[in-house]
Design an enzyme around this catalytic site. Structure first.
Site, PDB file in Angstrom:
ATOM      1  N   MET A   2       0.842  -1.198   0.000  1.00  0.00           N
ATOM      2  CA  MET A   2       0.000   0.000   0.000  1.00  0.00           C
ATOM      3  C   MET A   2       0.884   1.259   0.000  1.00  0.00           C
ATOM      4  SD  MET A   2      -3.337  -1.071   2.160  1.00  0.00           S
ATOM      5  CE  MET A   2      -2.695  -0.692   3.755  1.00  0.00           C
ATOM      6  N   ALA A  51       4.139   3.959   0.882  1.00  0.00           N
ATOM      7  CA  ALA A  51       4.867   4.499   2.051  1.00  0.00           C
ATOM      8  C   ALA A  51       5.954   3.487   2.440  1.00  0.00           C
ATOM      9  CB  ALA A  51       3.932   4.803   3.215  1.00  0.00           C
ATOM     10  N   HIS A  92       9.351  -3.453   3.383  1.00  0.00           N
ATOM     11  CA  HIS A  92       8.950  -3.692   1.987  1.00  0.00           C
ATOM     12  C   HIS A  92      10.161  -4.037   1.125  1.00  0.00           C
ATOM     13  CE1 HIS A  92       5.793  -0.670   3.323  1.00  0.00           C
ATOM     14  NE2 HIS A  92       5.060  -1.694   2.958  1.00  0.00           N
ATOM     15  N   GLN A 130      -2.778 -12.124   7.774  1.00  0.00           N
ATOM     16  CA  GLN A 130      -2.973 -11.877   6.333  1.00  0.00           C
ATOM     17  C   GLN A 130      -2.251 -12.940   5.509  1.00  0.00           C
ATOM     18  OE1 GLN A 130      -2.871  -7.902   4.351  1.00  0.00           O
ATOM     19  NE2 GLN A 130      -0.748  -8.424   3.936  1.00  0.00           N
ATOM     20  N   LYS A 164       5.028  -9.874   9.242  1.00  0.00           N
ATOM     21  CA  LYS A 164       4.496  -8.876  10.177  1.00  0.00           C
ATOM     22  C   LYS A 164       2.973  -8.929  10.188  1.00  0.00           C
ATOM     23  CE  LYS A 164       3.188  -4.954   9.866  1.00  0.00           C
ATOM     24  NZ  LYS A 164       2.888  -3.638   9.340  1.00  0.00           N
ATOM     25  N   ASP A 165       2.385  -9.119   8.999  1.00  0.00           N
ATOM     26  CA  ASP A 165       0.924  -9.287   8.889  1.00  0.00           C
ATOM     27  C   ASP A 165       0.654 -10.793   8.821  1.00  0.00           C
ATOM     28  OD1 ASP A 165      -0.166  -6.354   8.337  1.00  0.00           O
ATOM     29  OD2 ASP A 165       1.751  -6.583   7.314  1.00  0.00           O
ATOM     30  N   GLY A 205       4.873 -10.157   3.976  1.00  0.00           N
ATOM     31  CA  GLY A 205       5.613 -10.090   5.220  1.00  0.00           C
ATOM     32  C   GLY A 205       4.929 -10.864   6.336  1.00  0.00           C
ATOM     33  N   HIS A 219       9.187   1.181   3.246  1.00  0.00           N
ATOM     34  CA  HIS A 219      10.285   1.194   4.213  1.00  0.00           C
ATOM     35  C   HIS A 219      11.105  -0.076   4.012  1.00  0.00           C
ATOM     36  CE1 HIS A 219       7.704  -1.634   6.289  1.00  0.00           C
ATOM     37  NE2 HIS A 219       6.738  -0.731   6.370  1.00  0.00           N
ATOM     38  N   SER A 244       6.688  -0.359   9.986  1.00  0.00           N
ATOM     39  CA  SER A 244       5.315  -0.261   9.488  1.00  0.00           C
ATOM     40  C   SER A 244       5.092   1.152   8.971  1.00  0.00           C
ATOM     41  CB  SER A 244       4.335  -0.545  10.637  1.00  0.00           C
ATOM     42  OG  SER A 244       3.031  -0.152  10.273  1.00  0.00           O
TER      43      SER A 244
HETATM   44  N1  LIG Z   1       8.422  -4.748   8.990  1.00  0.00           N
HETATM   45  C1  LIG Z   1       8.088  -5.535   7.979  1.00  0.00           C
HETATM   46  N2  LIG Z   1       8.815  -6.629   7.709  1.00  0.00           N
HETATM   47  C2  LIG Z   1       8.483  -7.452   6.673  1.00  0.00           C
HETATM   48  N3  LIG Z   1       7.422  -7.242   5.868  1.00  0.00           N
HETATM   49  C3  LIG Z   1       6.662  -6.173   6.102  1.00  0.00           C
HETATM   50  C4  LIG Z   1       6.956  -5.255   7.158  1.00  0.00           C
HETATM   51  N4  LIG Z   1       6.017  -4.279   7.151  1.00  0.00           N
HETATM   52  C5  LIG Z   1       5.189  -4.560   6.142  1.00  0.00           C
HETATM   53  N5  LIG Z   1       5.571  -5.696   5.508  1.00  0.00           N
HETATM   54  C6  LIG Z   1       4.882  -6.345   4.409  1.00  0.00           C
HETATM   55  O1  LIG Z   1       4.789  -5.484   3.306  1.00  0.00           O
HETATM   56  C7  LIG Z   1       3.597  -5.793   2.571  1.00  0.00           C
HETATM   57  C8  LIG Z   1       2.843  -4.516   2.366  1.00  0.00           C
HETATM   58  O2  LIG Z   1       2.425  -4.023   3.615  1.00  0.00           O
HETATM   59  P1  LIG Z   1       1.850  -2.576   3.832  1.00  0.00           P
HETATM   60  O3  LIG Z   1       2.029  -1.768   2.604  1.00  0.00           O
HETATM   61  O4  LIG Z   1       0.532  -2.646   4.479  1.00  0.00           O
HETATM   62  O5  LIG Z   1       2.900  -1.970   4.843  1.00  0.00           O
HETATM   63  P2  LIG Z   1       2.861  -1.811   6.355  1.00  0.00           P
HETATM   64  O6  LIG Z   1       4.098  -1.136   6.776  1.00  0.00           O
HETATM   65  O7  LIG Z   1       2.469  -3.123   6.947  1.00  0.00           O
HETATM   66  O8  LIG Z   1       1.763  -0.768   6.574  1.00  0.00           O
HETATM   67  P3  LIG Z   1       0.751  -0.711   7.727  1.00  0.00           P
HETATM   68  O9  LIG Z   1       1.070   0.520   8.430  1.00  0.00           O
HETATM   69  O10 LIG Z   1      -0.502  -0.725   6.913  1.00  0.00           O
HETATM   70  O11 LIG Z   1       0.878  -1.925   8.603  1.00  0.00           O
HETATM   71  C9  LIG Z   1       2.829  -6.802   3.409  1.00  0.00           C
HETATM   72  O12 LIG Z   1       3.089  -8.104   2.905  1.00  0.00           O
HETATM   73  C10 LIG Z   1       3.439  -6.633   4.769  1.00  0.00           C
HETATM   74  O13 LIG Z   1       3.346  -7.797   5.575  1.00  0.00           O
HETATM   75  C1  LIG Z   2      -1.575  -7.158   0.780  1.00  0.00           C
HETATM   76  C2  LIG Z   2      -2.096  -5.731   0.644  1.00  0.00           C
HETATM   77  C3  LIG Z   2      -1.215  -4.934  -0.299  1.00  0.00           C
HETATM   78  C4  LIG Z   2      -3.496  -5.798   0.028  1.00  0.00           C
HETATM   79  O1  LIG Z   2      -4.034  -4.525  -0.110  1.00  0.00           O
HETATM   80  C5  LIG Z   2      -2.170  -5.051   2.028  1.00  0.00           C
HETATM   81  O2  LIG Z   2      -3.065  -5.697   2.855  1.00  0.00           O
HETATM   82  C6  LIG Z   2      -0.836  -4.882   2.672  1.00  0.00           C
HETATM   83  O3  LIG Z   2      -0.188  -3.913   2.326  1.00  0.00           O
HETATM   84  O4  LIG Z   2      -0.445  -5.705   3.521  1.00  0.00           O
HETATM   85  N1  BAL Z   3      -0.616  -4.088   6.447  1.00  0.00           N
HETATM   86  C1  BAL Z   3      -1.948  -4.656   6.320  1.00  0.00           C
HETATM   87  C2  BAL Z   3      -2.855  -3.767   5.621  1.00  0.00           C
HETATM   88  C3  BAL Z   3      -3.689  -2.926   6.489  1.00  0.00           C
HETATM   89  O1  BAL Z   3      -3.324  -2.637   7.627  1.00  0.00           O
HETATM   90  O2  BAL Z   3      -4.764  -2.560   6.039  1.00  0.00           O
END
Ligand SMILES: Nc1ncnc2c1ncn2[C@@H]1O[C@H](COP(=O)(O)OP(=O)(O)OP(=O)(O)O)[C@@H](O)[C@H]1O
Ligand SMILES: CC(C)(CO)[C@@H](O)C(=O)[O-]
Ligand code: BAL
Length: 278
Positions: A30, A32, A37, A153, A149-150, A147, A34, A185
């Site tokens: 989504m 932003a 990602h 998911q 982290k989720d 990741g 870091h 995150s």
């Molecule tokens: N710290 C991390 N380590 C590994 N993978 C990550 C991490 N943060 C996010 N991801 C992974 O990156 C992908 C995109 O996640 P997303 O864009 O929602 O970022 P996010 O940092 O998790 O944002 P949010 O603030 O929504 O939690 C997902 O598969 C998520 O699990």
């Molecule tokens: C997998 C994903 C891109 C679906 O919108 C979102 O849930 C996220 O960023 O983890």
């Molecule tokens: N990182 C999972 C997507 C969400 O928080 O909506």
């Protein structure tokens, strides 16, 4: 790196790759971006011939309009980072491209979507599964990187891919943390300085609790103590901090099978999640 906004352009490009026998990896995000990602992007780079990163802030998975409107959007900086990593395509469609007039389908995954995030964010996983299924269809990827982290998911996506015979290999990548343990995150950017200083307590308390449980402490008492510790550390609300089976996320009463600690808690008006194995 090309930045594409339409499914038609993406498909044309991917068709060429497939004709040349290239393996295609996708990293759905989504934005932003870091280092969390970037670790997924690097795994895709290592594992595939061509890499697509998608950036789409999916309205369908937000149950909280405030959360959606405040979600950080930094596409120019994101594109610069992805360019440096050697990504082939940044696919960044608008909402009308993903959900055109008349769109009327949903992907519903069963049991694993019910607890934890599913309970706290009604409709969230319906939105995630629907958009991820669409992104798989749009990109025709051979491998997809998510990741840990989720964690929930990741389990939902694995279930969906198995149940719907989607020809994608799902790769789960470990959680990348700041030096003080805070899981990276996009939402961390919204923490004020005090909350940012307090936030690593989430991981610290989870690590301590996991060690206690491994050492034989009573599970319910350890979890109750951990929730108290979080409030003491500055977290205003603990939505959940629980021990669950790793794949189905059912309440765990012992540690004979693979189990994880998973938590969601609020600090400084920001909702953080984390999970670790026990
Ligand atoms: N710290 C991390 N380590 C590994 N993978 C990550 C991490 N943060 C996010 N991801 C992974 O990156 C992908 C995109 O996640 P997303 O864009 O929602 O970022 P996010 O940092 O998790 O944002 P949010 O603030 O929504 O939690 C997902 O598969 C998520 O699990
Ligand atoms: C997998 C994903 C891109 C679906 O919108 C979102 O849930 C996220 O960023 O983890
Ligand atoms: N990182 C999972 C997507 C969400 O928080 O909506």
């Amino acid at each position: 790196m090309q930045i594409l906004r339409t499914v038609a352009e993406l498909r044309t490009r991917v068709r060429g790759w497939k004709q040349d026998g290239r393996q295609v990896g996708v990293v759905p995000t989504m934005g932003a971006l870091h280092e969390g990602h970037m670790s997924l992007v690097r795994a895709a780079r290592r594992g595939c011939d061509r890499v697509i990163v998608t950036i789409f802030v999916n309205p369908m998975q937000f149950n909280n309009p405030d959360d959606l409107s405040k979600y950080p959007r930094t596409e120019d900086a994101d594109a610069a980072l992805l360019f440096r990593e050697g990504v082939d395509i940044l696919f960044a469609p608008g909402p009308d491209e993903v959900y055109p007039q008349g769109f009327d389908s949903r992907v519903l995954v069963g049991g694993v979507t019910a607890p934890l995030e599913g309970e706290m964010r009604p409709g969230h996983f319906e939105g995630v599964a629907t958009v991820v299924a669409k992104l798989f269809g749009m990109t025709q990827a051979d491998r997809a990187y998510f990741g840990q982290k989720d964690w929930q998911q990741l389990q939902v996506v694995r279930r969906m891919v198995t149940d719907l015979n989607i020809p994608v290999e799902v790769v789960g990548c470990e959680t990348i943390r700041e030096a003080d343990g805070l899981a990276m995150s996009s939402r961390n950017a919204r923490l004020d300085p005090l909350s940012r200083a307090q936030a690593p307590a989430l991981h610290r308390i989870m690590v301590k609790t996991a060690a206690q449980i491994r050492g034989g402490s009573e599970i319910a008492a350890s979890l109750a103590q951990a929730r108290d510790d979080l409030r003491q550390a500055g977290f205003t609300e603990v939505e959940y901090l629980d021990l669950r089976t790793a794949a189905m996320l059912e309440p765990a009463t012992g540690i004979e099978q693979p189990v994880r600690l998973l938590a969601a808690a609020w600090i400084g008006g920001v909702r953080l999640i984390d999970n670790i194995p026990v």
